[in-house]
Design a protein around this motif. Sequence first.
Motif, PDB file in Angstrom:
ATOM      1  N   ILE A  64      54.126 -18.893  -2.313  1.00  0.00           N
ATOM      2  CA  ILE A  64      54.694 -20.042  -1.582  1.00  0.00           C
ATOM      3  C   ILE A  64      55.528 -19.530  -0.398  1.00  0.00           C
ATOM      4  CG2 ILE A  64      56.209 -22.067  -1.750  1.00  0.00           C
ATOM      5  CD1 ILE A  64      55.392 -22.328  -4.679  1.00  0.00           C
ATOM      6  N   ILE A  65      56.253 -18.445  -0.624  1.00  0.00           N
ATOM      7  CA  ILE A  65      57.059 -17.890   0.482  1.00  0.00           C
ATOM      8  C   ILE A  65      56.143 -17.441   1.632  1.00  0.00           C
ATOM      9  CG2 ILE A  65      58.585 -15.955   1.145  1.00  0.00           C
ATOM     10  CD1 ILE A  65      59.868 -16.351  -1.704  1.00  0.00           C
ATOM     11  N   GLU A  66      55.012 -16.814   1.285  1.00  0.00           N
ATOM     12  CA  GLU A  66      54.075 -16.404   2.352  1.00  0.00           C
ATOM     13  C   GLU A  66      53.553 -17.630   3.116  1.00  0.00           C
ATOM     14  OE1 GLU A  66      53.756 -13.325   3.465  1.00  0.00           O
ATOM     15  OE2 GLU A  66      55.171 -12.905   1.854  1.00  0.00           O
ATOM     16  N   GLU A  67      53.291 -18.726   2.392  1.00  0.00           N
ATOM     17  CA  GLU A  67      52.837 -19.971   3.054  1.00  0.00           C
ATOM     18  C   GLU A  67      53.916 -20.479   4.011  1.00  0.00           C
ATOM     19  OE1 GLU A  67      49.914 -21.761   2.926  1.00  0.00           O
ATOM     20  OE2 GLU A  67      49.158 -19.988   1.900  1.00  0.00           O
ATOM     21  N   ILE A  68      55.166 -20.380   3.582  1.00  0.00           N
ATOM     22  CA  ILE A  68      56.281 -20.858   4.411  1.00  0.00           C
ATOM     23  C   ILE A  68      56.412 -19.981   5.666  1.00  0.00           C
ATOM     24  CG2 ILE A  68      58.803 -21.146   4.468  1.00  0.00           C
ATOM     25  CD1 ILE A  68      58.607 -21.858   1.421  1.00  0.00           C
ATOM     26  N   VAL A  69      56.297 -18.674   5.472  1.00  0.00           N
ATOM     27  CA  VAL A  69      56.376 -17.752   6.623  1.00  0.00           C
ATOM     28  C   VAL A  69      55.239 -18.059   7.599  1.00  0.00           C
ATOM     29  CG1 VAL A  69      56.129 -15.324   7.319  1.00  0.00           C
ATOM     30  CG2 VAL A  69      57.598 -15.927   5.381  1.00  0.00           C
ATOM     31  N   LYS A  70      54.045 -18.271   7.055  1.00  0.00           N
ATOM     32  CA  LYS A  70      52.877 -18.587   7.897  1.00  0.00           C
ATOM     33  C   LYS A  70      53.118 -19.875   8.678  1.00  0.00           C
ATOM     34  CE  LYS A  70      49.139 -17.513   5.104  1.00  0.00           C
ATOM     35  NZ  LYS A  70      48.037 -18.102   4.384  1.00  0.00           N
ATOM     36  N   PHE A  71      53.712 -20.860   8.008  1.00  0.00           N
ATOM     37  CA  PHE A  71      54.006 -22.140   8.666  1.00  0.00           C
ATOM     38  C   PHE A  71      54.920 -21.910   9.885  1.00  0.00           C
ATOM     39  CE2 PHE A  71      57.419 -25.274   9.126  1.00  0.00           C
ATOM     40  CZ  PHE A  71      56.693 -26.342   9.635  1.00  0.00           C
ATOM     41  N   PHE A  72      55.972 -21.121   9.704  1.00  0.00           N
ATOM     42  CA  PHE A  72      56.890 -20.908  10.834  1.00  0.00           C
ATOM     43  C   PHE A  72      56.259 -20.037  11.929  1.00  0.00           C
ATOM     44  CE2 PHE A  72      60.176 -22.310   7.768  1.00  0.00           C
ATOM     45  CZ  PHE A  72      60.735 -23.309   8.545  1.00  0.00           C
ATOM     46  N   ASP A  73      55.402 -19.086  11.516  1.00  0.00           N
ATOM     47  CA  ASP A  73      54.712 -18.252  12.517  1.00  0.00           C
ATOM     48  C   ASP A  73      53.810 -19.105  13.394  1.00  0.00           C
ATOM     49  OD1 ASP A  73      55.886 -16.005  11.690  1.00  0.00           O
ATOM     50  OD2 ASP A  73      54.152 -15.168  10.630  1.00  0.00           O
ATOM     51  N   ARG A  74      53.114 -20.042  12.711  1.00  0.00           N
ATOM     52  CA  ARG A  74      52.184 -20.911  13.433  1.00  0.00           C
ATOM     53  C   ARG A  74      52.917 -21.703  14.512  1.00  0.00           C
ATOM     54  NH1 ARG A  74      49.542 -22.818   8.899  1.00  0.00           N
ATOM     55  NH2 ARG A  74      50.773 -24.712   8.875  1.00  0.00           N
ATOM     56  N   LYS A  75      54.174 -22.076  14.183  1.00  0.00           N
ATOM     57  CA  LYS A  75      54.948 -22.895  15.128  1.00  0.00           C
ATOM     58  C   LYS A  75      55.198 -22.183  16.451  1.00  0.00           C
ATOM     59  CE  LYS A  75      58.501 -25.451  14.158  1.00  0.00           C
ATOM     60  NZ  LYS A  75      59.606 -26.191  13.565  1.00  0.00           N
ATOM     61  N   LYS A  76      55.118 -20.821  16.413  1.00  0.00           N
ATOM     62  CA  LYS A  76      55.426 -20.068  17.636  1.00  0.00           C
ATOM     63  C   LYS A  76      54.169 -19.675  18.397  1.00  0.00           C
ATOM     64  CE  LYS A  76      57.959 -17.339  15.046  1.00  0.00           C
ATOM     65  NZ  LYS A  76      58.570 -16.225  14.451  1.00  0.00           N
ATOM     66  N   LYS A  77      53.007 -19.839  17.763  1.00  0.00           N
ATOM     67  CA  LYS A  77      51.775 -19.254  18.301  1.00  0.00           C
ATOM     68  C   LYS A  77      51.406 -19.783  19.683  1.00  0.00           C
ATOM     69  CE  LYS A  77      49.900 -16.594  14.947  1.00  0.00           C
ATOM     70  NZ  LYS A  77      49.563 -16.954  13.593  1.00  0.00           N
ATOM     71  N   LEU A  78      51.688 -21.045  19.955  1.00  0.00           N
ATOM     72  CA  LEU A  78      51.256 -21.623  21.233  1.00  0.00           C
ATOM     73  C   LEU A  78      52.458 -22.036  22.095  1.00  0.00           C
ATOM     74  CD1 LEU A  78      48.184 -23.696  20.009  1.00  0.00           C
ATOM     75  CD2 LEU A  78      48.128 -21.653  21.430  1.00  0.00           C
ATOM     76  N   LEU A  79      53.569 -21.354  21.859  1.00  0.00           N
ATOM     77  CA  LEU A  79      54.768 -21.654  22.646  1.00  0.00           C
ATOM     78  C   LEU A  79      54.475 -21.419  24.132  1.00  0.00           C
ATOM     79  CD1 LEU A  79      57.372 -22.512  21.269  1.00  0.00           C
ATOM     80  CD2 LEU A  79      58.278 -20.223  21.660  1.00  0.00           C
ATOM     81  N   ASN A  80      54.954 -22.308  24.982  1.00  0.00           N
ATOM     82  CA  ASN A  80      54.737 -22.229  26.434  1.00  0.00           C
ATOM     83  C   ASN A  80      53.291 -22.471  26.868  1.00  0.00           C
ATOM     84  OD1 ASN A  80      57.466 -21.592  26.756  1.00  0.00           O
ATOM     85  ND2 ASN A  80      57.033 -19.410  26.432  1.00  0.00           N
ATOM     86  N   LYS A  81      52.457 -22.900  25.957  1.00  0.00           N
ATOM     87  CA  LYS A  81      51.078 -23.251  26.346  1.00  0.00           C
ATOM     88  C   LYS A  81      51.006 -24.770  26.518  1.00  0.00           C
ATOM     89  CE  LYS A  81      49.152 -19.126  25.483  1.00  0.00           C
ATOM     90  NZ  LYS A  81      48.987 -18.236  26.624  1.00  0.00           N
ATOM     91  N   HIS A  82      50.026 -25.184  27.303  1.00  0.00           N
ATOM     92  CA  HIS A  82      49.868 -26.615  27.571  1.00  0.00           C
ATOM     93  C   HIS A  82      48.403 -26.993  27.331  1.00  0.00           C
ATOM     94  CE1 HIS A  82      50.498 -30.123  30.643  1.00  0.00           C
ATOM     95  NE2 HIS A  82      50.114 -30.528  29.470  1.00  0.00           N
ATOM     96  N   PHE A  83      48.174 -28.046  26.558  1.00  0.00           N
ATOM     97  CA  PHE A  83      46.805 -28.471  26.278  1.00  0.00           C
ATOM     98  C   PHE A  83      46.583 -29.929  26.634  1.00  0.00           C
ATOM     99  CE2 PHE A  83      46.934 -24.621  23.909  1.00  0.00           C
ATOM    100  CZ  PHE A  83      45.632 -24.147  23.980  1.00  0.00           C
ATOM    101  N   LEU A  84      45.346 -30.207  26.971  1.00  0.00           N
ATOM    102  CA  LEU A  84      44.899 -31.578  27.179  1.00  0.00           C
ATOM    103  C   LEU A  84      44.009 -31.944  25.978  1.00  0.00           C
ATOM    104  CD1 LEU A  84      44.174 -34.080  28.998  1.00  0.00           C
ATOM    105  CD2 LEU A  84      42.350 -32.651  29.966  1.00  0.00           C
ATOM    106  N   VAL A  85      44.246 -33.117  25.411  1.00  0.00           N
ATOM    107  CA  VAL A  85      43.385 -33.586  24.319  1.00  0.00           C
ATOM    108  C   VAL A  85      42.934 -35.006  24.653  1.00  0.00           C
ATOM    109  CG1 VAL A  85      43.279 -34.149  21.841  1.00  0.00           C
ATOM    110  CG2 VAL A  85      44.636 -32.192  22.596  1.00  0.00           C
ATOM    111  N   THR A  86      41.649 -35.291  24.444  1.00  0.00           N
ATOM    112  CA  THR A  86      41.211 -36.688  24.571  1.00  0.00           C
ATOM    113  C   THR A  86      40.936 -37.237  23.171  1.00  0.00           C
ATOM    114  OG1 THR A  86      38.842 -36.183  24.780  1.00  0.00           O
ATOM    115  CG2 THR A  86      40.122 -36.273  26.824  1.00  0.00           C
TER     116      THR A  86
END
Length: 402
Positions: A172-194
């Motif tokens: 569960i701790i690894e899942e939590i760490v992964k969750f927070f890592d994911r939050k940083k993965k696309l920092l400063n990126k910008h996406f368009l979604v339709t």
Amino acid sequence: MRLKGKHIVLGITGSIAAYKAAYLLRGLVKEGAEVQVVMTPAAKEFITPVTMSALSGKPVASEFFTANDGTWHSHVDMGQWADLMVIAPATAATIGKMAHAVCDNLLITTYLSMKSPVMVAPAMDLDMFRHPANQKNIEILRSYGNMIVEPREGELASGLIGKGRMEEPDVIIEEIVKFFDRKKKLLNKHFLVTAGPTFERIDPVRFIGNHSSGKMGYAIAESLADSGALVTLVSGPVTVKTNHPNISVVKVMSADEMYRQCVVAFPGTDGAVMCAAVADFTPENTANQKIKRGADDLVIRLKPTPDIAAELGKMKTDKQVLVGFALETQDELENALRKMKKKNLDFIVLNSLNDPGAGFGVDTNKITIIDRNNIQQNFELKSKSEVAADIVDKILEVIAGK
Ligand code: C5P
């Protein structure tokens, strides 16, 4: 210290697995997290608040008020303070109450006040776990965007063997760490979604539309935003909503309006995910007045709409990622491959109307991702938010290779 400075609300419910919550808490604190424990009354029958407050270094919240002085334990404050809520172990009763907003204890009111994502680790006997009532409640939680840490197969407190053991604290701790890592993965990126359908006006009251609910596109926008990206979500007419602070929604009606917004937004982005079910044809003329019934047949001549994905495919730079969808009813793979090439996409997400649980309106989807190297990945039937997370993982892989 991979969780340094993170605020986590740890919810504990009345299961024999509650003793594992002590290990979980210890591990979270060791990783640098600040943890506020909330226990249901039943949880205190299994593990004492003294143990949990000693390990967390904070008083445990359990009652709405402190009996002797009337101090109010604010679930609203906890909901705003937390970066993540983890409910481990989560009993069938708690999962049911979460699904249906039955607020008879502080843990459930805290859950309903939570501004942050929620992770749930169920623990129960195998028959309780697989009972359709419980499975349905878990599906409801998934549809709210909650993350479920699946229980394991193994020996249960009843002596039976089967699926229902709460996942081990270190996992569960690894899942939590992964969750927070994911939050940083696309920092400063910008996406368009339709997202959503387009409505093509016939006259002031009638239109040509389709069954798209927008759920998949909104889930993708939220998943990108959860990874830290800023998202411009160009949405056709839908009832789904998002309040995510990283998402700006641009509402449009027709394919032409969607096209105009997309070609303006795309050049400033790191990529686009074209999830909208755009009409392929639109009436050549829109009547100014409501068309009246007559004796003759009514003929409406249609002209093609702009193919937005294909236009963005022409504009795309080497650094930008472009993702499209294909909803096919026949020759699925060939059609999807052809579209990926024609529209210059980096990958295409195929969903078939032939798969039960996939497609319009429902909360689940079953996809195949096909990329430029012809690699095909088939995924299980999942909630649209989990499907969105898989698509975001693929986007991260493509960005890393650019
Ligand atoms: O060609 P088809 O409509 O099946 O392609 C589907 C993909 O192209 C989707 O990603 C959809 O959002 C996009 N599309 C578009 N503009 C259109 C038609 C489709 O962006 N006019």
